[in-house]
Design a protein around this motif. Structure first.
Motif: not given
Ligand code: BTN
Length: 325
Positions: A159-160, A163, A166-167, A172, A247, A251, A255, A270, A274
């Motif tokens: 998940v991190a 993220r 995307a950051d 995505e 980033r 994350a 997390g 989450a 995704r």
């Protein structure tokens, strides 16, 4: 706050045009002196910034090194990155982290290399890690969690990664169970989680993450189902490794804290959001057999729940998944 300010300034400068200190201070509502302090910090981090009276500032070049000084300006973590080990070339950052763990390295220690010559993937596969192209990083954790929470840490890391991608505006990404990250159908990242038990039997966990950032696709191995790719090859532009690494570590730090404080529930939600797994017909190859059925999602321990054709509910902890049509 300082981090976002600096990112904003770099973002503005990245157009290549001259930008006056006044414009920046007005846009951010900070003083001119504060602007020049941020410029100084960015220069210290390796950005080459020209300045001229009346014209202001211009970005000449940006570093893309993964040394602590280059990443720190964007880092906003409590635990992850307290200790930083950078090497130009290593065999494997996971191996480095393991040795350091046995010597007592602290929780949150980060091991990052510009190149790996013995990069390892899951199931003994090789992880191609050419210099200057990707992010090869291992994070050492000493979780106060029961051992069966290990899969949750890997899922959290996935998940991190999504993220972080995307950051930095690369798109995505999706997660393919358990922990491959796909962007535009290409595998751009893999995660290798390992456990270490030392003499005091205090288990620690190594989260090894390999991200193909600017790697030319011709250097990547051929993979049959989900071809390997890099963020740059999918997004169509080079991406700054140092900011992406920051980033990612931000994350991970968030997390990890969430996992400890709130348990796995928010993270699992989450993760599912995704992943394109739920409701799909899949086939999972395990060491001795293959399970086929419809993926229903993850259970609270992070295991994959599959409803087989005979209506049986199977929990799967590891294996290689492929999507059936
Ligand atoms: C996979 O998808 O098979 C997992 C790949 C994990 C690669 C990373 S790169 C940093 C760390 N060091 C290694 O040797 N492997 C992991």
């Amino acid at each position: 706050v300082a981090m976002d300010t600096r990112e904003y300034i770099v973002e503005r400068l990245r157009t290549g045009a001259w930008i006056s200190g006044e414009v920046v201070s007005d846009a951010l509502g900070i003083s001119r002196a504060a602007v020049s302090k941020h410029i100084a910090a960015l220069r210290a981090a390796g950005c080459e910034i020209a300045s001229a009276s009346r014209k202001g500032y211009r970005l000449v070049s940006e570093p893309d090194r993964l040394v602590r000084e280059a990443v720190a300006p964007y880092l906003d973590t409590l635990v992850v990155g307290r200790e930083w080990h950078y090497e130009a070339q290593v065999s494997s950052t996971n191996a480095l982290a393991r040795e350091a763990a046995l010597r007592g390295a602290s929780e949150g220690a980060v091991f990052v290399a510009d190149e790996q010559v013995g990069g390892r993937g899951r199931r003994g596969r090789e992880w191609v890690s050419p210099p200057g192209c990707g992010i090869y990083v291992s994070v050492l954790l000493r979780p106060q969690l029961p051992p069966d929470a290990l899969p949750l840490l890997t899922l959290m890391a996935a998940v991190a990664v999504v993220r972080a991608i995307a950051d930095v505006g690369a798109g995505e990404a999706r997660i393919k169970w358990p922990n491959d990250i796909l962007l535009g159908g290409h595998k751009v990242c893999g995660i290798l989680t390992e456990m270490v038990a030392d003499a005091e039997s205090l288990a620690c966990v190594i989260l090894g993450i390999g991200l193909n950032v600017n790697t030319p696709p011709e250097l990547l191995p051929e993979r049959p189902l989900f071809p390997a790719g890099s963020l740059a090859s999918v997004a169509g532009r080079r991406l700054p490794r140092a900011r992406l690494l920051a980033r990612l570590l931000n994350a991970l730090d968030e997390g990890y804290a969430e996992l400890i404080e709130q348990g796995g529930r928010p993270m699992l939600a989450a993760w599912e959001a995704r992943s394109d797994l739920v409701g799909r017909r899949v086939s999972v190859a395990r060491v001795n057999d293959t399970v086929t059925g419809v993926a229903e999602g993850l259970d609270s321990s992070g295991a994959l729940v599959i409803r087989t054709d005979s209506g049986e509910r199977q929990l799967i902890l590891s294996g290689d998944i492929s999507y059936c049509r």
